[in-house]
Scaffold this active site. Structure first.
Site, mmCIF file in Angstrom:
data_model
loop_
_atom_site.group_PDB
_atom_site.id
_atom_site.type_symbol
_atom_site.label_atom_id
_atom_site.label_comp_id
_atom_site.label_asym_id
_atom_site.label_seq_id
_atom_site.Cartn_x
_atom_site.Cartn_y
_atom_site.Cartn_z
ATOM 1 N N LYS A 77 110.111 -14.261 117.114
ATOM 2 C CA LYS A 77 108.732 -14.192 116.233
ATOM 3 C C LYS A 77 108.177 -13.857 116.765
ATOM 4 O O LYS A 77 107.810 -14.548 118.076
ATOM 5 C CB LYS A 77 108.663 -15.517 115.046
ATOM 6 C CG LYS A 77 107.861 -15.272 113.792
ATOM 7 C CD LYS A 77 107.299 -17.199 113.419
ATOM 8 C CE LYS A 77 106.399 -16.675 112.294
ATOM 9 N NZ LYS A 77 106.673 -18.520 111.900
ATOM 10 N N SER A 151 106.783 -18.161 107.039
ATOM 11 C CA SER A 151 106.088 -17.019 107.513
ATOM 12 C C SER A 151 107.263 -16.429 108.639
ATOM 13 O O SER A 151 107.155 -15.231 108.715
ATOM 14 C CB SER A 151 105.376 -17.952 107.923
ATOM 15 O OG SER A 151 105.244 -18.523 109.843
ATOM 16 N N SER A 175 108.931 -22.253 107.186
ATOM 17 C CA SER A 175 109.109 -21.172 107.672
ATOM 18 C C SER A 175 110.091 -20.972 108.649
ATOM 19 O O SER A 175 111.099 -19.875 108.357
ATOM 20 C CB SER A 175 107.986 -20.624 107.982
ATOM 21 O OG SER A 175 107.319 -20.798 108.010
#
Length: 597
Positions: A77, A151, A175
């Protein structure tokens, strides 16, 4: 023979050992698959071939059995540092290029894993939808009209679509779980502090944790083994022990406290999931979910939003036009709470934690939907704040209450969109949750992610022991997910394989406890094969482990169904007098399941 295209860790490594594939061949294939357009908006940075091959060249083939993630591809990420690659946090104007990788990334590379790139996210990790990104809304791997979840959006979709074996995300409010549920993969939110967050752009620094996405729970456990560990340079890192499950009492919120936002299919699928967990030996207990729901509201409705402002507020003030409008609206609200409000919310959280203790006295884990529904991207664009908040209904409390959780695929709506559930446990329960998650996953769905690949019945175990370890066979409360398993994990032990004894043993439920224990006795006739697990234990820890074994149990040699002998738990023959013979169950785990039905 392993599927040559499989990205499951054990199958990929078996193909390396056999010589059918090499890490270089696999990375070339994955790089080719990711070339060109990116219709789901997964990527922010794809590493060029030459950079990937630097990592491949650093692998010594002689270390294939020593490196637990040898040749395993992963993605990161883009709020987590990878040396020499820009970290954007989903905001090009914020980007910087770190000289060093985040602690967790470096640990994975040192374990043999190969990074392929950085993935899309809700900007500054603020959102549960995956749509708040200047790099384009990350789209669901099953239907591009739907949100991917956020996210950690690109990280989940990359695994679900076969771009990598596993990925790293972060989790503050859900997330690491919501995107897993929306893409039919496993998502682990480990205990806070178990994995270092040094080298991560903070969202709420006191609550943030690294999350792991994988195709199977067994793969997530392998990654966790390599990623975890105390980091003295991270002030939020802490040593985390391992806590097993004493039984399988699972708490389900009262019906009037659940919310599916009009999604009758998700409601139906959760009812099926409850029955599925019961079929695995679980005992459902209705609980008062109110303290958890009230704590969840504190995360965004209370002063914790100020922590997001503390992280990136100065950048937003200096560059307001560089930030997504919804992200800016949310984070700028962090200027408003006062110090007094922060203390008051802290007091309230402690009150709610105390109220939640009565729930934990009734159950071993909580069991909830991961989300109450899923939305189309167009729906979220039209109502971005409210619908995003709906997706956090079952997730926002977890980090505030210092809990661990595993998101597990649990079925599909009639339109093909995935549904997922979350197993929630106390701090330290990560490995036990993953063991249960694996069983629930295999019994609930047939396919991995959005791939045309079947969920394996059981991942193949490592073949050889690491240097400095000895095998130890266990057949009772020391098995995965059970009450004493932490005694092996706390000493650095890891699971080698699940197996059976030769058909020359009887199993008895010994009196006493808790925890309840079995005794396995070798017999001359009427014996049976008994399920056991073989663990690897550091040689230096063997003495302290053996010293704690109570009579009539001891350590001796056990014959396996292969004819080999291994050191493990045995029981003196006199203990059979007055003990219940449970051999017909085939093992302690099946007996425990039956005892709690």
């Amino acid at each position: 023979m392993a599927n040559p295209d499989s990205l499951i860790i054990s199958e990929l490594q078996e193909s390396y050992r056999s010589g059918r594939q090499t890490p270089g061949n696999v990375m070339e294939r994955l790089l080719e698959n990711s070339v060109g357009t990116d219709p789901l908006n997964v990527w922010i940075t794809r590493l060029p071939r030459d950079q990937v091959m630097v990592y491949v060249s650093a692998l010594d083939p002689r270390l294939i059995d020593a490196l637990p993630l040898y040749g395993i591809p992963f993605v990161v990420k883009d709020n987590i540092d990878l040396a020499g690659v820009p970290t954007t946090a989903g905001c090009p104007g914020f980007a910087y290029t770190p000289a060093q990788s985040a602690t967790v990334v470096q640990k994975l590379i040192d374990a043999g894993a190969i990074p392929l790139g950085k993935t899309n996210l809700d900007q500054f990790a603020t959102g549960l939808v995956g749509a708040r990104s200047p790099y384009g809304a990350c789209r669901n791997s099953f239907n591009a009209d739907y949100v991917s979840g956020g996210s950690s959006s690109g990280s989940a979709v990359a695994v679900a679509t076969g771009l990598a074996s596993f990925s790293l995300g972060t989790d503050t409010a859900g997330s690491g779980r919501v995107p897993a549920a929306f893409n039919n993969i496993i998502g682990l939110k480990p205990s806070n502090g178990r994995i270092s967050t040094r080298g991560v752009v903070p969202a709420c620094r006191s609550l943030d944790c690294i999350s792991i996405f994988a195709l199977t729970a067994e793969d997530a456990a392998k990654v966790l083994d390599a990623a975890e560990g105390f980091d003295a340079a991270d002030p939020y890192s802490r040593p985390i022990g391992n806590q097993g499950l004493a039984s399988l009492r699972f708490g389900v919120p009262r019906q009037d406290q659940m919310q599916f936002f009009g999604d009758t299919e998700y409601e139906r699928l959760f009812g099926l999931a409850v029955r599925q967990l019961q079929s695995l030996g679980g005992n459902a207990v209705e609980i008062n979910f109110a303290p958890f729901l009230e704590a969840a509201r504190l995360l965004y409705e209370g002063p914790w939003i100020a922590e997001r402002y503390a992280a990136v507020g100065s950048f937003i003030e200096a560059h307001p036009g560089a930030v997504h409008p919804i992200t800016r609206q949310i984070i700028e609200a962090g200027k408003l709470p006062t110090a007094a409000a922060a203390f008051q919310a802290g007091y309230k959280l402690k009150e709610l934690e105390r109220l939640s203790e009565s729930v934990w006295s009734q159950v071993d884990i909580l069991f909830t939907p991961t989300t109450g529904t899923i939305y189309r991207i167009a729906e979220v664009d039209a109502d971005p704040v409210r619908l995003n908040a709906n997706l956090g209904f079952y997730t926002n409390f977890m980090n505030l209450f210092d809990l661990s959780g595993a998101a597990v695929p649990a079925g599909f709506r009639a339109d093909g969109m995935p549904f997922g559930v979350t197993l929630v446990g106390p701090r330290g329960g990560d490995h036990a949750l993953l063991e249960l998650a694996g069983r629930l996953h295999r019994s609930s769905v047939a396919t991995l992610g959005a791939l045309e690949a079947s969920v394996p019945e059981q991942a193949a175990p490592p073949i050889l022991l690491r240097d400095g370890y000895v095998p130890m066979a266990v057949c009772g409360a020391h098995m995965q997910g059970l009450a004493l398993n932490h005694q092996l994990r706390d000493r650095g032990g890891y699971l080698v394989r699940v197996g059976l004894t030769a058909p020359r043993y009887r199993l008895f439920a010994l009196p006493g406890g808790p925890p309840r224990r079995p005794g396995m006795i070798r017999v001359n006739e009427d014996g049976a094969a008994i399920e056991l697990e073989i663990w690897a234990l550091p040689t230096a820890q063997l003495g302290s482990f053996v010293t704690g074994i109570p009579a009539p149990l001891g350590v001796g040699k056990i014959e396996l169904d292969s004819g080999a002998w291994v050191t493990g738990f045995v029981c003196e023959g006199y203990a059979a007098d007055g003990a219940a013979d449970i051999t017909s169950y085939g093992g302690w785990r099946e007996y425990v399941k039956a005892a709690f039905v």
